[in-house]
Design a protein around this motif. Structure first.
Motif, PDB file in Angstrom:
ATOM      1  N   UNK A 162      18.493  36.621  56.396  1.00 13.53           N
ATOM      2  CA  UNK A 162      18.669  38.067  56.437  1.00 13.53           C
ATOM      3  C   UNK A 162      18.125  38.647  57.731  1.00 13.53           C
ATOM      4  N   UNK A 163      18.755  39.680  58.202  1.00 13.08           N
ATOM      5  CA  UNK A 163      18.302  40.398  59.387  1.00 13.08           C
ATOM      6  C   UNK A 163      17.803  41.764  58.944  1.00 13.08           C
ATOM      7  N   UNK A 164      16.500  41.974  59.079  1.00 10.95           N
ATOM      8  CA  UNK A 164      15.881  43.228  58.632  1.00 10.95           C
ATOM      9  C   UNK A 164      16.182  43.503  57.154  1.00 10.95           C
ATOM     10  N   UNK A 165      16.091  42.420  56.349  1.00 13.50           N
ATOM     11  CA  UNK A 165      16.303  42.499  54.897  1.00 13.50           C
ATOM     12  C   UNK A 165      17.706  42.968  54.512  1.00 13.50           C
ATOM     13  N   UNK A 166      18.673  42.805  55.418  1.00 17.05           N
ATOM     14  CA  UNK A 166      20.051  43.186  55.136  1.00 17.05           C
ATOM     15  C   UNK A 166      20.857  41.935  54.793  1.00 17.05           C
ATOM     16  N   UNK A 167      21.547  41.960  53.640  1.00 17.85           N
ATOM     17  CA  UNK A 167      22.378  40.834  53.236  1.00 17.85           C
ATOM     18  C   UNK A 167      23.649  40.822  54.093  1.00 17.85           C
ATOM     19  N   UNK A 168      23.989  39.661  54.620  1.00 13.40           N
ATOM     20  CA  UNK A 168      25.163  39.559  55.478  1.00 13.40           C
ATOM     21  C   UNK A 168      26.441  39.482  54.642  1.00 13.40           C
ATOM     22  N   UNK A 169      27.524  40.049  55.167  1.00  8.53           N
ATOM     23  CA  UNK A 169      28.804  39.954  54.459  1.00  8.53           C
ATOM     24  C   UNK A 169      29.392  38.555  54.596  1.00  8.53           C
ATOM     25  N   UNK A 170      30.190  38.183  53.612  1.00  2.31           N
ATOM     26  CA  UNK A 170      30.928  36.933  53.660  1.00  2.31           C
ATOM     27  C   UNK A 170      32.392  37.285  53.880  1.00  2.31           C
ATOM     28  N   UNK A 171      32.971  36.729  54.933  1.00  2.00           N
ATOM     29  CA  UNK A 171      34.342  37.078  55.302  1.00  2.00           C
ATOM     30  C   UNK A 171      35.331  35.998  54.897  1.00  2.00           C
ATOM     31  N   UNK A 172      36.560  36.414  54.681  1.00  2.00           N
ATOM     32  CA  UNK A 172      37.658  35.487  54.431  1.00  2.00           C
ATOM     33  C   UNK A 172      38.917  36.040  55.077  1.00  2.00           C
ATOM     34  N   UNK A 173      39.860  35.149  55.356  1.00  2.00           N
ATOM     35  CA  UNK A 173      41.128  35.562  55.947  1.00  2.00           C
ATOM     36  C   UNK A 173      42.091  35.892  54.816  1.00  2.00           C
ATOM     37  N   UNK A 174      42.502  37.138  54.754  1.00  2.00           N
ATOM     38  CA  UNK A 174      43.276  37.661  53.625  1.00  2.00           C
ATOM     39  C   UNK A 174      44.658  38.105  54.079  1.00  2.00           C
ATOM     40  N   UNK A 175      45.663  37.742  53.297  1.00  2.00           N
ATOM     41  CA  UNK A 175      47.039  38.172  53.552  1.00  2.00           C
ATOM     42  C   UNK A 175      47.437  39.213  52.524  1.00  2.00           C
ATOM     43  N   UNK A 176      48.334  40.093  52.922  1.00  2.00           N
ATOM     44  CA  UNK A 176      48.776  41.178  52.045  1.00  2.00           C
ATOM     45  C   UNK A 176      50.300  41.207  52.018  1.00  2.00           C
ATOM     46  N   UNK A 177      50.868  41.188  50.829  1.00  2.00           N
ATOM     47  CA  UNK A 177      52.314  41.269  50.641  1.00  2.00           C
ATOM     48  C   UNK A 177      52.672  42.700  50.256  1.00  2.00           C
ATOM     49  N   UNK A 178      53.626  43.288  50.940  1.00  2.00           N
ATOM     50  CA  UNK A 178      54.078  44.630  50.577  1.00  2.00           C
ATOM     51  C   UNK A 178      55.546  44.796  50.925  1.00  2.00           C
ATOM     52  N   UNK A 179      56.147  45.799  50.337  1.00  2.00           N
ATOM     53  CA  UNK A 179      57.532  46.128  50.669  1.00  2.00           C
ATOM     54  C   UNK A 179      58.545  45.090  50.238  1.00  2.00           C
ATOM     55  N   UNK A 180      58.291  44.390  49.113  1.00  2.00           N
ATOM     56  CA  UNK A 180      59.290  43.456  48.599  1.00  2.00           C
ATOM     57  C   UNK A 180      60.441  44.247  47.982  1.00  2.00           C
ATOM     58  N   UNK A 181      61.642  44.015  48.475  1.00  2.00           N
ATOM     59  CA  UNK A 181      62.821  44.706  47.976  1.00  2.00           C
ATOM     60  C   UNK A 181      63.954  43.697  47.797  1.00  2.00           C
ATOM     61  N   UNK A 182      64.671  43.828  46.678  1.00  2.00           N
ATOM     62  CA  UNK A 182      65.888  43.054  46.447  1.00  2.00           C
ATOM     63  C   UNK A 182      66.958  44.020  45.979  1.00  2.00           C
ATOM     64  N   UNK A 183      68.119  43.945  46.583  1.00  2.00           N
ATOM     65  CA  UNK A 183      69.217  44.840  46.221  1.00  2.00           C
ATOM     66  C   UNK A 183      69.510  44.744  44.728  1.00  2.00           C
ATOM     67  N   UNK A 184      69.687  45.883  44.050  1.00  2.00           N
ATOM     68  CA  UNK A 184      69.930  45.864  42.601  1.00  2.00           C
ATOM     69  C   UNK A 184      71.090  44.954  42.192  1.00  2.00           C
ATOM     70  N   UNK A 185      72.106  44.814  43.031  1.00  2.00           N
ATOM     71  CA  UNK A 185      73.272  43.991  42.689  1.00  2.00           C
ATOM     72  C   UNK A 185      73.015  42.500  42.866  1.00  2.00           C
ATOM     73  N   UNK A 186      71.854  42.133  43.396  1.00  2.00           N
ATOM     74  CA  UNK A 186      71.563  40.713  43.636  1.00  2.00           C
ATOM     75  C   UNK A 186      70.250  40.274  42.986  1.00  2.00           C
ATOM     76  N   UNK A 187      69.814  41.000  41.977  1.00  2.00           N
ATOM     77  CA  UNK A 187      68.578  40.625  41.306  1.00  2.00           C
ATOM     78  C   UNK A 187      68.840  39.518  40.279  1.00  2.00           C
ATOM     79  N   UNK A 188      67.726  38.914  39.823  1.00  2.00           N
ATOM     80  CA  UNK A 188      67.778  37.809  38.862  1.00  2.00           C
ATOM     81  C   UNK A 188      68.502  36.590  39.429  1.00  2.00           C
ATOM     82  N   UNK A 189      68.434  36.431  40.752  1.00  2.00           N
ATOM     83  CA  UNK A 189      69.025  35.260  41.400  1.00  2.00           C
ATOM     84  C   UNK A 189      67.980  34.452  42.174  1.00  2.00           C
ATOM     85  N   UNK A 190      66.711  34.785  41.975  1.00  2.00           N
ATOM     86  CA  UNK A 190      65.646  34.049  42.635  1.00  2.00           C
ATOM     87  C   UNK A 190      65.382  34.458  44.071  1.00  2.00           C
TER      88      UNK A 190
END
Length: 401
Positions: free
Chosen positions: A86-114
């Motif tokens: 610890x530095x000055x009694x401060x707990x250090x953060x633990x970091x990780x590499x994180x990915x974010x998925x957003x904006x998934x779109x599939x045309x209504x006429x082509x859904x349920x096809x994987x």
């Protein structure tokens, strides 16, 4: 045959916009939220350290875009490293590499096809190639199709349930309490405050300096009691380190991000009666501003928003300080021509009681789902983040809202 490839703005823009329009149409007779990305499909990810957009294309001679997905990668806090010195009694953060998925779109006429499943798997492969250890998504809790895809087929687990709080921008300015002084910090001082006070908060971005120095960041503001030594006027701010060493009895902080220049929203499917009632509230509010009557902004045509992030504080009156900061953010949004002010906080965030919002515009329980891609953390193996209990706070990155 469905081909998944990287988005090419020179030839894919029209096809992507067509899929966006078709996907945003809600059930008949019900309200739906249309998002206009202002001709830039990657505007919501381009400010992240690393990002990618993929499209799904079908056909041989006449090719048609039938789906798309966006993703970005950053380094965030996933917990506290109690085993490190610890530095000055401060707990250090633990970091990780994180990915974010957003904006998934599939045309209504082509859904349920994987196609959605294929887009997700291709994006996850890019995540792994770039060292991401976790991937997460945010979706509406009642969006059963999305929840089933990610938790049922793609191996994600339900992780956090934050709240999206939305407040309308009224025709009148909100008066800030005279007992509160609001101080605007420069980006370097704001970075120091966040790193010293919030670096161990879940999802805190390691590159917070890039966020605060971004052109879309409208500033970081601290609220303190007017009678304190920090609230006595200009020149009274000593810097973040000294401020946190000798804080006032109560204080609060938040930053404001300008989403208005990235995308616009529009509520569709409203009845004529709802539109007339909403317009009436605006007319009355504008004619009699001294009454401070709440009014519904014109959300039935394109409107912008400002996003409040990095909300925190301490002390008995921290909630009142947050309320003053939200009032200040409201006035900034009014000057910027926005329709609403929004934020996202943990479901158990103690300061949320100081955040004004309209329930009809808000989402009390958003859903974040997470999946482990790698075996170990980059800064030390301490277990599986997906199994960790939720904290009282999260840090929502405005680049991904």
């Amino acid at each position: 045959m469905t081909v998944v490839r990287e988005y090419d703005p020179s030839r894919d823009l029209a096809g992507v916009e067509d899929v966006e329009r078709r996907c945003e149409v809600g059930p008949s007779g019900k309200l739906s939220l249309f998002t206009d990305l202002l001709g830039d499909p990657i505007c919501r990810i381009r400010h992240s350290p690393s990002f990618l957009m993929l499209v799904a294309e079908m056909g041989t001679e006449k090719k048609e875009i039938v789906g798309m997905i966006r993703g970005c990668i950053k380094t965030v806090t996933c917990g506290k490293n109690h085993d490190s010195p610890k530095l000055n009694d401060v707990v250090k953060p633990l970091y990780t590499k994180l990915a974010y998925v957003l904006g998934l779109r599939v045309s209504p006429s082509h859904r349920r096809q994987g196609i959605g499943f294929k887009l997700v798997k291709m994006m996850e492969e890019w995540f792994r190639q770039n060292g991401a250890e976790y991937s997460y998504i945010a979706t509406e809790n009642d969006n059963q199709a999305s929840v089933n895809l990610f938790t049922g087929k793609c191996g994600y687990s339900k992780f956090r349930t934050p709240s999206i709080l939305v407040n309308p921008v009224y025709a009148h300015r909100i008066n800030i309490s005279r007992r509160v002084t609001i101080i605007k910090l420069d980006p370097s001082d704001a970075e120091s405050l966040y790193r010293l006070r919030f670096s161990t908060t879940e999802f805190f971005p390691r590159d917070i300096d890039s966020v605060l120095n971004n052109k879309l960041s409208l500033g970081t503001f601290v609220a303190v009691p007017r009678g304190s030594c920090y609230g006595s006027g200009s020149g009274s701010w000593p810097g973040s380190a000294k401020f946190l060493g000798y804080p006032p009895e109560s204080w609060a902080v938040l930053s404001v991000w300008n989403c208005n220049d990235s995308f616009r929203l529009e509520v569709r499917g409203a009845s004529g009666l709802r539109r007339v009632m909403a317009k009436t509230t605006r007319v009355v509010d504008k004619m009699l501003p001294f009454l401070k009557l709440p009014s519904i902004p014109s959300v039935f045509k394109p409107f912008g928003l400002h996003f409040m992030y990095g909300i925190g504080g301490e002390g008995q009156h921290a909630e009142k300080m947050v309320k003053s900061l939200c009032g200040h953010a409201h006035n900034l949004a009014k000057e910027g021509g926005c329709g609403v002010v929004a934020t996202e906080v943990a479901g158990e965030e103690p300061l949320r009681r100081g955040i004004p919002y309209w329930k009809v515009l808000s989402c009390e329980e958003d859903l974040w789902c997470i999946k482990r891609l790698g075996e170990d953390y980059s800064d030390g193996a301490v277990g599986d983040w997906t199994q960790s209990p939720p904290g009282v706070s999260i840090f929502v990155d405005p680049r991904e809202f």
